[in-house]
Design a protein around this motif. Structure first.
Motif, PDB file in Angstrom:
ATOM      1  N   LEU A  71       0.836  -1.197   0.000  1.00 35.88           N
ATOM      2  CA  LEU A  71       0.000   0.000   0.000  1.00 35.88           C
ATOM      3  C   LEU A  71       0.877   1.256   0.000  1.00 35.88           C
ATOM      4  CD1 LEU A  71      -3.207   0.491   2.009  1.00 35.88           C
ATOM      5  CD2 LEU A  71      -1.430   2.202   2.294  1.00 35.88           C
ATOM      6  N   LYS A  72       0.485   2.214  -0.807  1.00 36.58           N
ATOM      7  CA  LYS A  72       1.228   3.473  -0.871  1.00 36.58           C
ATOM      8  C   LYS A  72       0.475   4.608  -0.172  1.00 36.58           C
ATOM      9  CE  LYS A  72       3.382   6.683  -4.124  1.00 36.58           C
ATOM     10  NZ  LYS A  72       3.778   6.911  -5.529  1.00 36.58           N
ATOM     11  N   ALA A  73      -0.807   4.719  -0.422  1.00 35.99           N
ATOM     12  CA  ALA A  73      -1.590   5.805   0.162  1.00 35.99           C
ATOM     13  C   ALA A  73      -3.069   5.420   0.190  1.00 35.99           C
ATOM     14  CB  ALA A  73      -1.412   7.080  -0.656  1.00 35.99           C
ATOM     15  N   VAL A  74      -3.800   6.044   1.100  1.00 35.73           N
ATOM     16  CA  VAL A  74      -5.248   5.821   1.209  1.00 35.73           C
ATOM     17  C   VAL A  74      -5.945   7.167   1.324  1.00 35.73           C
ATOM     18  CG1 VAL A  74      -7.106   4.679   2.477  1.00 35.73           C
ATOM     19  CG2 VAL A  74      -4.771   3.877   2.735  1.00 35.73           C
ATOM     20  N   ILE A  75      -6.961   7.369   0.519  1.00 34.97           N
ATOM     21  CA  ILE A  75      -7.834   8.519   0.715  1.00 34.97           C
ATOM     22  C   ILE A  75      -8.987   8.005   1.585  1.00 34.97           C
ATOM     23  CG2 ILE A  75      -9.374  10.181  -0.401  1.00 34.97           C
ATOM     24  CD1 ILE A  75      -7.567   9.910  -2.927  1.00 34.97           C
TER      25      ILE A  75
ATOM     26  N   PRO B  64      -7.767  14.720   2.633  1.00 32.92           N
ATOM     27  CA  PRO B  64      -6.344  14.515   2.403  1.00 32.92           C
ATOM     28  C   PRO B  64      -5.943  13.054   2.641  1.00 32.92           C
ATOM     29  CG  PRO B  64      -6.701  16.487   3.717  1.00 32.92           C
ATOM     30  CD  PRO B  64      -8.027  15.804   3.588  1.00 32.92           C
ATOM     31  N   LEU B  65      -4.990  12.577   1.858  1.00 31.44           N
ATOM     32  CA  LEU B  65      -4.653  11.160   1.921  1.00 31.44           C
ATOM     33  C   LEU B  65      -3.814  10.822   3.143  1.00 31.44           C
ATOM     34  CD1 LEU B  65      -1.479  11.165   0.925  1.00 31.44           C
ATOM     35  CD2 LEU B  65      -2.521  11.304  -1.316  1.00 31.44           C
ATOM     36  N   LEU B  66      -3.812   9.543   3.467  1.00 34.81           N
ATOM     37  CA  LEU B  66      -3.002   9.010   4.555  1.00 34.81           C
ATOM     38  C   LEU B  66      -2.006   8.021   3.964  1.00 34.81           C
ATOM     39  CD1 LEU B  66      -5.853   8.436   7.184  1.00 34.81           C
ATOM     40  CD2 LEU B  66      -4.097  10.238   7.238  1.00 34.81           C
ATOM     41  N   VAL B  67      -0.952   7.707   4.739  1.00 34.14           N
ATOM     42  CA  VAL B  67       0.115   6.822   4.264  1.00 34.14           C
ATOM     43  C   VAL B  67       0.207   5.600   5.178  1.00 34.14           C
ATOM     44  CG1 VAL B  67       1.410   8.600   3.038  1.00 34.14           C
ATOM     45  CG2 VAL B  67       1.747   8.318   5.497  1.00 34.14           C
ATOM     46  N   PRO B  68       1.022   4.587   4.818  1.00 36.02           N
ATOM     47  CA  PRO B  68       1.015   3.334   5.585  1.00 36.02           C
ATOM     48  C   PRO B  68       1.195   3.506   7.100  1.00 36.02           C
ATOM     49  CG  PRO B  68       2.218   3.010   3.560  1.00 36.02           C
ATOM     50  CD  PRO B  68       1.869   4.467   3.616  1.00 36.02           C
ATOM     51  N   GLU B  69       1.976   4.484   7.538  1.00 36.30           N
ATOM     52  CA  GLU B  69       2.158   4.692   8.990  1.00 36.30           C
ATOM     53  C   GLU B  69       0.837   5.004   9.687  1.00 36.30           C
ATOM     54  OE1 GLU B  69       4.307   5.589   6.403  1.00 36.30           O
ATOM     55  OE2 GLU B  69       5.038   7.511   7.191  1.00 36.30           O
ATOM     56  N   ASP B  70      -0.152   5.468   8.921  1.00 35.49           N
ATOM     57  CA  ASP B  70      -1.427   5.894   9.530  1.00 35.49           C
ATOM     58  C   ASP B  70      -2.467   4.783   9.599  1.00 35.49           C
ATOM     59  OD1 ASP B  70      -0.425   8.559   9.591  1.00 35.49           O
ATOM     60  OD2 ASP B  70      -1.000   8.815   7.487  1.00 35.49           O
ATOM     61  N   LEU B  71      -2.088   3.571   9.198  1.00 37.97           N
ATOM     62  CA  LEU B  71      -3.108   2.523   9.034  1.00 37.97           C
ATOM     63  C   LEU B  71      -3.820   2.140  10.324  1.00 37.97           C
ATOM     64  CD1 LEU B  71      -1.605   0.085   6.379  1.00 37.97           C
ATOM     65  CD2 LEU B  71      -3.661   1.479   6.180  1.00 37.97           C
ATOM     66  N   ASP B  72      -3.198   2.418  11.476  1.00 38.37           N
ATOM     67  CA  ASP B  72      -3.873   2.062  12.725  1.00 38.37           C
ATOM     68  C   ASP B  72      -4.802   3.166  13.229  1.00 38.37           C
ATOM     69  OD1 ASP B  72      -2.897  -0.618  13.105  1.00 38.37           O
ATOM     70  OD2 ASP B  72      -0.923   0.301  13.340  1.00 38.37           O
ATOM     71  N   THR B  73      -4.955   4.209  12.428  1.00 39.48           N
ATOM     72  CA  THR B  73      -5.916   5.259  12.776  1.00 39.48           C
ATOM     73  C   THR B  73      -7.326   4.691  12.678  1.00 39.48           C
ATOM     74  OG1 THR B  73      -4.420   6.776  11.663  1.00 39.48           O
ATOM     75  CG2 THR B  73      -6.550   7.655  12.288  1.00 39.48           C
TER      76      THR B  73
ATOM     77  N   SER C   9     -17.424  10.908   3.678  1.00 38.49           N
ATOM     78  CA  SER C   9     -18.525   9.986   3.401  1.00 38.49           C
ATOM     79  C   SER C   9     -18.139   8.539   3.715  1.00 38.49           C
ATOM     80  CB  SER C   9     -18.904  10.103   1.927  1.00 38.49           C
ATOM     81  OG  SER C   9     -17.762   9.826   1.126  1.00 38.49           O
ATOM     82  N   GLY C  10     -16.921   8.329   4.216  1.00 36.82           N
ATOM     83  CA  GLY C  10     -16.472   6.962   4.476  1.00 36.82           C
ATOM     84  C   GLY C  10     -16.073   6.231   3.206  1.00 36.82           C
ATOM     85  N   ALA C  11     -15.737   7.006   2.160  1.00 35.23           N
ATOM     86  CA  ALA C  11     -15.296   6.415   0.891  1.00 35.23           C
ATOM     87  C   ALA C  11     -13.785   6.254   0.941  1.00 35.23           C
ATOM     88  CB  ALA C  11     -15.683   7.318  -0.269  1.00 35.23           C
ATOM     89  N   VAL C  12     -13.339   5.013   1.006  1.00 36.38           N
ATOM     90  CA  VAL C  12     -11.925   4.714   1.190  1.00 36.38           C
ATOM     91  C   VAL C  12     -11.323   4.288  -0.153  1.00 36.38           C
ATOM     92  CG1 VAL C  12     -10.284   3.219   2.404  1.00 36.38           C
ATOM     93  CG2 VAL C  12     -12.355   4.032   3.576  1.00 36.38           C
ATOM     94  N   ILE C  13     -10.366   5.068  -0.641  1.00 34.73           N
ATOM     95  CA  ILE C  13      -9.755   4.774  -1.935  1.00 34.73           C
ATOM     96  C   ILE C  13      -8.309   4.336  -1.692  1.00 34.73           C
ATOM     97  CG2 ILE C  13      -9.233   5.672  -4.237  1.00 34.73           C
ATOM     98  CD1 ILE C  13     -11.390   7.892  -3.585  1.00 34.73           C
ATOM     99  N   VAL C  14      -8.026   3.094  -2.047  1.00 36.57           N
ATOM    100  CA  VAL C  14      -6.745   2.493  -1.691  1.00 36.57           C
ATOM    101  C   VAL C  14      -5.823   2.457  -2.916  1.00 36.57           C
ATOM    102  CG1 VAL C  14      -5.640   0.420  -0.748  1.00 36.57           C
ATOM    103  CG2 VAL C  14      -7.936   1.078   0.026  1.00 36.57           C
TER     104      VAL C  14
END
Lengths: 156, 418
Positions: free
Chosen positions: B276-280, B287-296, B312-317
């Protein structure tokens, strides 16, 4: 010229609202579907008469929303491929290129027989089944080039 | 966790009233009519539910702003203009369980004293609009809509209003403008819709998913609702996952589920060997999050603390190898396309940002382009009429913050280093 059937339907729609003006969006779409694609100036004047508003107020609505094909004629089947992020991540560009190759037209164009128009669209709310496209009112999801071929053949 | 939002969608004929009733539907509204409006509003307040459309405003509080004066006409508008890229949750409810939405709207209308409810559905959702219209017809036929519902004093008419392709109509005052038959451009606030909304009358505007939570709050109770989720973001939430995961789709989970659990347990992890590189996390405005943020955790507070939003809870991986300049370009092209044109910073600013991102993406960037982008962001953020411009800026700033080197390499014509 609005047909009697369309006039009757527009009248029915006005009953849903506190004022007639609210029916303008449905009225434009009804006319567009009834006349096979394109709204004319005369249609807008007729709608304005029916809803007791000015023609420029109808024009303002017709030119604001992307689904009205005013001054943008389309073919019998309007293909709209989503190019937004979720579809782009799953190669929507490949789908668009494939349709361009298959139909021999570029995005934005209509085939010479007026059968297909190819457009791109922003997010159509079908992101879990990307990539996807809409043809007229229907959604086609989880697209691959083979699947696109089969879908387009279905319109022959 | 017991599902309340997606519980019916896979059942046979789930869109029909018979199926909805067989599965316990329309009991909550009967219960609500016995409670009375004040009690319903108090319960919804106590449940702590916050709006599922993106802003997270407390729903019960919103309802309580409606004047009690019985001589005033009031309206309920359901915001079904689902358009935030990555979002496809409301469509699932409307296509497959339309009566759940209708029941939520009936209870809400009764609570706020509305005699008319409109569902503003985006024009592209033709299938959903037909399903809703059929469901409304069924409800009238059974006497669940119309005059004196269930023998009470309460009467309600409900209508579907189709949009015609405009993201901005998801903004509540633009939605009202559109419903009144105009261009969908946001209005100045105040006055807020609770006092002067549709046709100048007190109006509540709620998202589909929010309204679909209401029957369960009434039927199962406040404590039940609060037992799911976090203290400040209670209840279940539909997360819509798209992009590079094995199993994209809709997942109804407690608020506060971690991104890691959502992506790696429920969605089966990444679709290939690429990490994984980034998640919206909440639609493209977030704003997007990065792998270090996955436990948020996925709730309004934790996402806010990370500088992003639940939206809206729309998660784009996105997997490793995804070009973030291209992602930023696609996102901003969308915002410039959807800018309603009412105010200059958004109308002009998003066009310029898109032009710069396009040349960066095509390796035709110029020295100083990244600084220029940041300057443009500063000229838009906080200076626009509605949040569309802010969303565009927040998303772009997030991408530049985390992937500045990629942007600089594109600007220096070094090609894509993603």
């Amino acid at each position: 010229m609005l047909t009697d059937k369309v006039r009757e339907e527009i009248l029915k729609i006005t009953a849903k609202y506190y004022n007639k003006r609210s029916a303008v969006m449905d009225a434009l779409m009804l006319v567009q579907k009834d006349c096979g694609g394109n709204i004319t100036r005369g249609d807008m004047e007729d709608i304005a008469d029916m809803l007791e508003i000015k023609p420029h107020e109808v024009n303002a609505v017709a030119t604001f929303y992307t689904m009205y094909n005013y001054a943008k004629p389309v073919g019998r089947y309007h293909i709209q491929v989503c190019r937004n992020i979720s579809c782009a991540l799953l190669e929507a560009e490949r789908v668009i290129a494939h349709i361009e190759d298959t139909l021999g037209i570029k995005t934005g164009d209509t085939t010479p027989d007026n059968k297909f128009t190819l457009s791109t669209a922003e997010c159509l709310g079908s992101c879990g089944t990307a990539p996807m496209m809409q043809i007229n009112d229907n959604y086609y999801e989880n697209l691959t080039p083979d699947k696109v071929d089969a879908i387009l053949k279905g319109f022959e | 966790m017991e599902k309340i939002l997606l519980k019916n969608i896979d059942k046979p004929e789930s869109h029909k009233i018979e199926s909805y009733i067989k599965n316990g539907g329309y009991n909550a509204v009967r219960e609500a009519l016995k409670l009375g409006p004040d009690d319903i509003i108090q319960r919804v307040k106590d449940s702590g539910i916050r709006g599922r459309g993106g802003a997270g405003f407390p729903t019960g509080l919103k309802w309580s702003f409606i004047p009690k004066d019985p001589t005033l006409d009031k309206y309920l508008c359901c915001n079904a203009d689902e358009g935030e890229p990555g979002t496809f949750k409301d469509r699932a409810i409307m296509d497959n369980d339309p009566h759940l939405l209708l029941e939520g709207m009936m209870i809400t209308s009764y609570a706020i004293g509305a005699a008319v409810g409109y569902i503003y559905i985006r024009g592209e959702f033709e299938f959903g609009a037909k399903r809703l219209e059929a469901a409304i017809d069924e409800a009238y036929r059974e006497g669940y809509l119309g005059k004196n519902i269930f023998g009470s004093e309460f009467s309600l008419d409900m209508y579907v209003h189709r949009g015609a392709g405009a993201y901005i109509c998801g903004e509540e005052t633009a939605l009202l403008e559109s419903l009144e038959g105009g261009r969908g451009q946001p209005r100045k606030k105040p006055p807020f819709p609770a006092l002067a909304g549709l046709y100048g009358k007190p109006t509540v505007i709620n998202n589909v998913e929010t309204l679909a939570c209401v029957p369960a709050i009434i039927e199962k109770g406040v404590e039940w609702f609060k037992s799911t989720g976090t203290e400040k973001s209670p209840g279940p939430k539909i997360f819509g996952v798209s992009g590079h995961v094995k199993k994209p789709g809709l997942y109804e989970l407690p608020m506060g589920t971690t991104l890691r659990e959502l992506i790696y347990e429920h969605c089966g992890g990444m679709r290939s060997d690429k990490p994984l590189k980034a998640v919206i996390p909440g639609g493209v405005s977030a704003p997007l999050l990065v792998p270090e943020d996955l436990d948020t955790t996925m709730d309004f507070e934790a996402m806010g603390a990370k500088g992003t939003m639940l939206g809206s809870g729309a998660v784009i991986v996105m997997e490793e190898g995804t070009c973030m300049v291209k992602v930023a370009y696609i996102t901003n092209r969308f915002f410039s396309h959807e800018s309603c044109g009412k105010c200059t910073p958004c109308r002009e600013g998003t066009i310029w940002i898109t032009k710069i991102l396009k040349r960066l993406e095509e390796d035709r960037g110029r020295p100083g382009d990244i600084d220029l982008l940041e300057e443009l962001c500063g000229n838009i953020f906080g200076r626009t009429f509605c949040p569309l411009g802010d969303g565009a800026v927040m998303a772009l700033r997030g991408a530049i913050t985390h992937f500045r080197d990629e942007f600089l390499n594109h600007a220096a014509h070094k090609g894509c280093t993603a």
